[in-house]
Motif scaffolding. Structure first.
Motif, PDB file in Angstrom:
ATOM      1  N   SER A  21     -49.415  13.660  18.927  1.00  0.00           N
ATOM      2  CA  SER A  21     -48.168  13.380  18.224  1.00  0.00           C
ATOM      3  C   SER A  21     -48.068  11.916  17.843  1.00  0.00           C
ATOM      4  CB  SER A  21     -46.958  13.800  19.057  1.00  0.00           C
ATOM      5  OG  SER A  21     -46.881  12.992  20.207  1.00  0.00           O
ATOM      6  N   GLY A  22     -49.153  11.185  18.005  1.00  0.00           N
ATOM      7  CA  GLY A  22     -49.233   9.758  17.708  1.00  0.00           C
ATOM      8  C   GLY A  22     -48.394   9.245  16.565  1.00  0.00           C
ATOM      9  N   CYS A  23     -49.016   9.055  15.410  1.00  0.00           N
ATOM     10  CA  CYS A  23     -48.284   8.363  14.363  1.00  0.00           C
ATOM     11  C   CYS A  23     -48.261   9.133  13.055  1.00  0.00           C
ATOM     12  CB  CYS A  23     -48.920   6.991  14.130  1.00  0.00           C
ATOM     13  SG  CYS A  23     -50.690   7.136  13.888  1.00  0.00           S
ATOM     14  N   ALA A  24     -48.842  10.342  13.068  1.00  0.00           N
ATOM     15  CA  ALA A  24     -48.961  11.060  11.811  1.00  0.00           C
ATOM     16  C   ALA A  24     -47.633  11.626  11.352  1.00  0.00           C
ATOM     17  CB  ALA A  24     -49.960  12.192  11.971  1.00  0.00           C
ATOM     18  N   THR A  25     -47.285  11.386  10.122  1.00  0.00           N
ATOM     19  CA  THR A  25     -46.093  11.991   9.554  1.00  0.00           C
ATOM     20  C   THR A  25     -46.436  12.582   8.196  1.00  0.00           C
ATOM     21  OG1 THR A  25     -45.491   9.795   8.820  1.00  0.00           O
ATOM     22  CG2 THR A  25     -44.264  10.682  10.679  1.00  0.00           C
ATOM     23  N   LYS A  26     -45.523  13.411   7.714  1.00  0.00           N
ATOM     24  CA  LYS A  26     -45.789  14.133   6.488  1.00  0.00           C
ATOM     25  C   LYS A  26     -44.807  13.665   5.424  1.00  0.00           C
ATOM     26  CE  LYS A  26     -45.358  18.601   6.944  1.00  0.00           C
ATOM     27  NZ  LYS A  26     -45.590  20.018   7.082  1.00  0.00           N
ATOM     28  N   THR A  27     -45.272  13.445   4.208  1.00  0.00           N
ATOM     29  CA  THR A  27     -44.354  13.071   3.138  1.00  0.00           C
ATOM     30  C   THR A  27     -43.587  14.309   2.683  1.00  0.00           C
ATOM     31  OG1 THR A  27     -45.857  13.575   1.339  1.00  0.00           O
ATOM     32  CG2 THR A  27     -46.065  11.394   2.341  1.00  0.00           C
ATOM     33  N   PRO A  28     -42.376  14.111   2.145  1.00  0.00           N
ATOM     34  CA  PRO A  28     -41.599  15.273   1.681  1.00  0.00           C
ATOM     35  C   PRO A  28     -42.357  16.076   0.627  1.00  0.00           C
ATOM     36  CG  PRO A  28     -40.246  13.279   1.680  1.00  0.00           C
ATOM     37  CD  PRO A  28     -41.659  12.854   1.961  1.00  0.00           C
ATOM     38  N   ALA A  29     -43.142  15.373  -0.201  1.00  0.00           N
ATOM     39  CA  ALA A  29     -43.891  16.079  -1.243  1.00  0.00           C
ATOM     40  C   ALA A  29     -44.920  17.024  -0.628  1.00  0.00           C
ATOM     41  CB  ALA A  29     -44.595  15.081  -2.154  1.00  0.00           C
ATOM     42  N   GLN A  30     -45.587  16.558   0.433  1.00  0.00           N
ATOM     43  CA  GLN A  30     -46.572  17.398   1.118  1.00  0.00           C
ATOM     44  C   GLN A  30     -45.905  18.633   1.702  1.00  0.00           C
ATOM     45  OE1 GLN A  30     -48.183  14.402   3.743  1.00  0.00           O
ATOM     46  NE2 GLN A  30     -50.238  14.757   2.979  1.00  0.00           N
ATOM     47  N   LYS A  31     -44.689  18.402   2.264  1.00  0.00           N
ATOM     48  CA  LYS A  31     -43.984  19.494   2.907  1.00  0.00           C
ATOM     49  C   LYS A  31     -43.557  20.540   1.877  1.00  0.00           C
ATOM     50  CE  LYS A  31     -40.394  20.226   6.197  1.00  0.00           C
ATOM     51  NZ  LYS A  31     -39.019  19.851   6.411  1.00  0.00           N
ATOM     52  N   ALA A  32     -43.063  20.040   0.753  1.00  0.00           N
ATOM     53  CA  ALA A  32     -42.538  20.946  -0.268  1.00  0.00           C
ATOM     54  C   ALA A  32     -43.633  21.823  -0.857  1.00  0.00           C
ATOM     55  CB  ALA A  32     -41.860  20.151  -1.375  1.00  0.00           C
ATOM     56  N   SER A  33     -44.825  21.294  -0.981  1.00  0.00           N
ATOM     57  CA  SER A  33     -45.878  22.077  -1.606  1.00  0.00           C
ATOM     58  C   SER A  33     -46.466  23.100  -0.640  1.00  0.00           C
ATOM     59  CB  SER A  33     -46.981  21.159  -2.128  1.00  0.00           C
ATOM     60  OG  SER A  33     -47.653  20.573  -1.039  1.00  0.00           O
ATOM     61  N   GLY A  34     -45.951  23.106   0.593  1.00  0.00           N
ATOM     62  CA  GLY A  34     -46.388  24.117   1.550  1.00  0.00           C
ATOM     63  C   GLY A  34     -47.817  23.917   1.989  1.00  0.00           C
ATOM     64  N   GLU A  35     -48.306  22.709   1.842  1.00  0.00           N
ATOM     65  CA  GLU A  35     -49.705  22.513   2.183  1.00  0.00           C
ATOM     66  C   GLU A  35     -49.906  22.263   3.679  1.00  0.00           C
ATOM     67  OE1 GLU A  35     -50.832  17.895   1.368  1.00  0.00           O
ATOM     68  OE2 GLU A  35     -50.612  19.200  -0.360  1.00  0.00           O
ATOM     69  N   ILE A  36     -51.169  22.195   4.039  1.00  0.00           N
ATOM     70  CA  ILE A  36     -51.509  22.095   5.447  1.00  0.00           C
ATOM     71  C   ILE A  36     -51.680  20.637   5.834  1.00  0.00           C
ATOM     72  CG2 ILE A  36     -53.457  22.511   7.004  1.00  0.00           C
ATOM     73  CD1 ILE A  36     -53.616  25.308   5.510  1.00  0.00           C
ATOM     74  N   PHE A  37     -51.056  20.234   6.948  1.00  0.00           N
ATOM     75  CA  PHE A  37     -51.150  18.867   7.412  1.00  0.00           C
ATOM     76  C   PHE A  37     -51.909  18.885   8.733  1.00  0.00           C
ATOM     77  CE2 PHE A  37     -48.979  15.202   9.616  1.00  0.00           C
ATOM     78  CZ  PHE A  37     -49.620  14.230   8.871  1.00  0.00           C
ATOM     79  N   ASP A  38     -53.161  18.459   8.686  1.00  0.00           N
ATOM     80  CA  ASP A  38     -54.021  18.606   9.854  1.00  0.00           C
ATOM     81  C   ASP A  38     -54.828  17.337  10.093  1.00  0.00           C
ATOM     82  OD1 ASP A  38     -55.510  19.488  11.943  1.00  0.00           O
ATOM     83  OD2 ASP A  38     -56.537  21.097  10.867  1.00  0.00           O
ATOM     84  N   PRO A  39     -54.124  16.239  10.507  1.00  0.00           N
ATOM     85  CA  PRO A  39     -54.830  14.968  10.690  1.00  0.00           C
ATOM     86  C   PRO A  39     -55.757  14.967  11.907  1.00  0.00           C
ATOM     87  CG  PRO A  39     -52.544  14.766  11.348  1.00  0.00           C
ATOM     88  CD  PRO A  39     -52.685  16.133  10.766  1.00  0.00           C
ATOM     89  N   TYR A  40     -55.594  15.944  12.810  1.00  0.00           N
ATOM     90  CA  TYR A  40     -56.428  15.956  14.034  1.00  0.00           C
ATOM     91  C   TYR A  40     -57.479  17.040  13.947  1.00  0.00           C
ATOM     92  CZ  TYR A  40     -52.145  13.594  15.126  1.00  0.00           C
ATOM     93  OH  TYR A  40     -51.062  12.777  15.049  1.00  0.00           O
ATOM     94  N   GLU A  41     -57.924  17.307  12.732  1.00  0.00           N
ATOM     95  CA  GLU A  41     -58.798  18.463  12.521  1.00  0.00           C
ATOM     96  C   GLU A  41     -60.021  18.471  13.431  1.00  0.00           C
ATOM     97  OE1 GLU A  41     -59.413  19.569   8.488  1.00  0.00           O
ATOM     98  OE2 GLU A  41     -61.002  20.984   8.997  1.00  0.00           O
ATOM     99  N   SER A  42     -60.661  17.303  13.644  1.00  0.00           N
ATOM    100  CA  SER A  42     -61.892  17.342  14.440  1.00  0.00           C
ATOM    101  C   SER A  42     -61.600  17.694  15.897  1.00  0.00           C
ATOM    102  CB  SER A  42     -62.663  16.030  14.312  1.00  0.00           C
ATOM    103  OG  SER A  42     -61.875  14.973  14.775  1.00  0.00           O
ATOM    104  N   THR A  43     -60.490  17.123  16.446  1.00  0.00           N
ATOM    105  CA  THR A  43     -60.085  17.491  17.815  1.00  0.00           C
ATOM    106  C   THR A  43     -59.734  18.980  17.861  1.00  0.00           C
ATOM    107  OG1 THR A  43     -59.033  15.321  17.914  1.00  0.00           O
ATOM    108  CG2 THR A  43     -58.587  16.828  19.742  1.00  0.00           C
TER     109      THR A  43
END
Lengths: 253, 198
Positions: A21-43
């Motif tokens: 839960s470190g520092c990653a946040t999502k922009t409203p535009a990313q949220k609206a487009s229903g896309e996937i937010f996966d900054p920790y993909e390798s973990t």
């Protein structure tokens, strides 16, 4: 010795949520487009690998055996039993969300199924047409205005988000049944839920296998399924995000 | 009897024409509903037929080809990779993809044995129609299955299915993208493998 299993699981999940839960946040535009937010993909992918190994050597064979020995009505009974034990916790979450009618339904289901329903092994509440109640602390956080956060895959538990992972941990401690002065068995709701999951894994074996093992990328497939379904459950239909029949050229296809 | 029916139809048509300017080009809700109802009946018929698995998949493929907008579904699943595909590759991909998707969804439909889908209603969303249905499966709470229908091809066909919020187009784009990655972006290899994949 009370609640010995719970803090252990909780601690490992909190540790993970802390990492992720470190520092990653999502922009409203990313949220609206229903896309996937996966900054920790390798973990996440390495945890997915661990979960897959666990499924392969333990859960999948166990669930096959479980389904093979248990007659279907008994599997249903175990599901009802686990579901019933979770009702007091769902009542608490409903109250926290300000959904008093839903809290009443959860309480009514618990009272009816615990008595007329043979300690929860049957589900007469559904026959009495009391609506299903399915909620958790992740939904409570959603109602309180917390965003979904990043996608995370939790060990053993599977796909989640940073918000829902907090919910999973909190829900380990919000079931009023755990505070009852006398209990027949410690951690019974945890074991019942485990058995329910085993039953589901066995009953939907082909579908789960298709996602986990037949997909070209089981991780990406599980992530897409979880996020779409979770958003639908919390927010309902999102017609703004529907794919229209003119988004891509069909020339030549 | 005939008189009253035809009069009712006339009145209905007049009301519809008055309420919706440009009705001639609008999607037909009745056609969309009829299409989905027939689609469900056809799927149920295959499931109840007790045929062999291979025979069932052949039937599902026939159903997919007659009720869905296979060109759009294939183009969407391929996504931006479609831009670098040749005309021959596109045609071959659509064909192989349709077979693959029929086998894949056919396997899932088999779990519907003893269950049923009921049409709840049709309504317009953006530039297409949504036919809402509810699935009733044994030992499970009923859940929502919605068909998205357009007349892009000149007749009402479905181009997407939403099952409890999970949609087929997005799921298949994820899958096809992953399959291409695994084959270093080789479209011909993808097409060859899709012919047997499920």
């Amino acid at each position: 010795m009370e609640l010995s299993l719970r803090p252990l699981l909780a601690a490992s999940l909190i540790g993970l949520a802390g990492i992720t839960s470190g520092c990653a946040t999502k922009t409203p535009a990313q949220k609206a487009s229903g896309e996937i937010f996966d900054p920790y993909e390798s973990t996440n992918r390495s945890i997915h690998g661990f979960n897959l190994g666990l499924d392969k050597v333990l859960v999948r064979p166990a669930s096959k055996g479980y389904i093979a020995v248990m007659p279907p009505p008994m599997v249903d009974s175990v599901n009802y039993f686990a579901e019933n034990l979770s009702m007091p916790g769902r009542m608490v979450d409903s109250l926290l969300q300000g959904k008093f009618k839903q809290a009443g339904h959860a309480l009514a289901r618990f009272l009816i199924n615990s008595t007329v329903g043979f300690a929860g092994l049957a589900d007469p509440a559904t026959e009495f047409e009391i609506p299903q109640v399915d909620t958790d602390f992740g939904e409570t956080l959603h109602v309180w205005g917390f965003g979904e956060g990043a996608y995370v895959e939790l060990p053993i538990y599977g796909p989640s988000t940073t918000r829902d992972a907090v919910g999973v941990v909190v829900n380990m401690f919000t079931n009023p049944l755990d505070f009852a002065p006398t209990k027949p068995v410690n951690n019974i709701s945890l074991y019942a839920d485990g058995a329910r999951r085993l039953g589901d894994r066995g009953r939907y074996a082909d579908t789960v296998d298709a996602v986990l093992y037949d997909s070209a990328d089981g991780y990406a497939q599980a992530r897409a399924l979880y996020l779409q379904n979770r958003r639908y459950k919390l927010e309902g239909d999102a017609p703004d995000l529907y794919i229209t029949p003119d988004e891509i050229s069909t020339e030549g296809f | 009897m005939t008189v009253s029916v035809s009069r009712r139809h006339l009145i209905g048509a007049a009301v519809a024409a008055a309420a919706l300017p440009g009705t001639a080009f609008a999607l037909n809700q009745t056609n969309a509903r009829t299409m989905v109802t027939k689609l469900i009946a056809d799927i149920n018929k295959v499931i109840d037929s007790g045929k062999s698995e291979t025979a069932m998949y052949r039937d599902f493929e026939r159903i997919f080809r007659s009720y869905s907008d296979t060109s759009y579904i294939a183009a969407y699943a391929m996504g931006v990779d479609g831009r670098r595909a040749s005309a021959a590759q596109k045609r071959a991909f659509t064909d192989a993809f349709t077979g693959y998707i029929s086998r894949k969804y056919g396997q899932r439909f088999r779990e519907f044995i003893g269950g049923r889908l009921e049409v709840d209603g049709v309504h317009q969303v953006k530039n297409f129609l949504e036919v809402r249905t509810t699935a009733y499966l044994r030992g499970e709470s009923p859940f929502e299955v919605n068909f998205h229908v357009s007349d892009r091809t000149g007749k009402e066909l479905f181009f997407n299915i939403y099952i409890e919020g999970v949609n087929m187009l997005l799921t298949e784009r994820t899958e096809i993208g992953a399959m291409l990655d695994k084959r270093q972006g080789n479209i011909d290899k993808l097409i060859a493998d899709l012919k047997t994949a499920s």
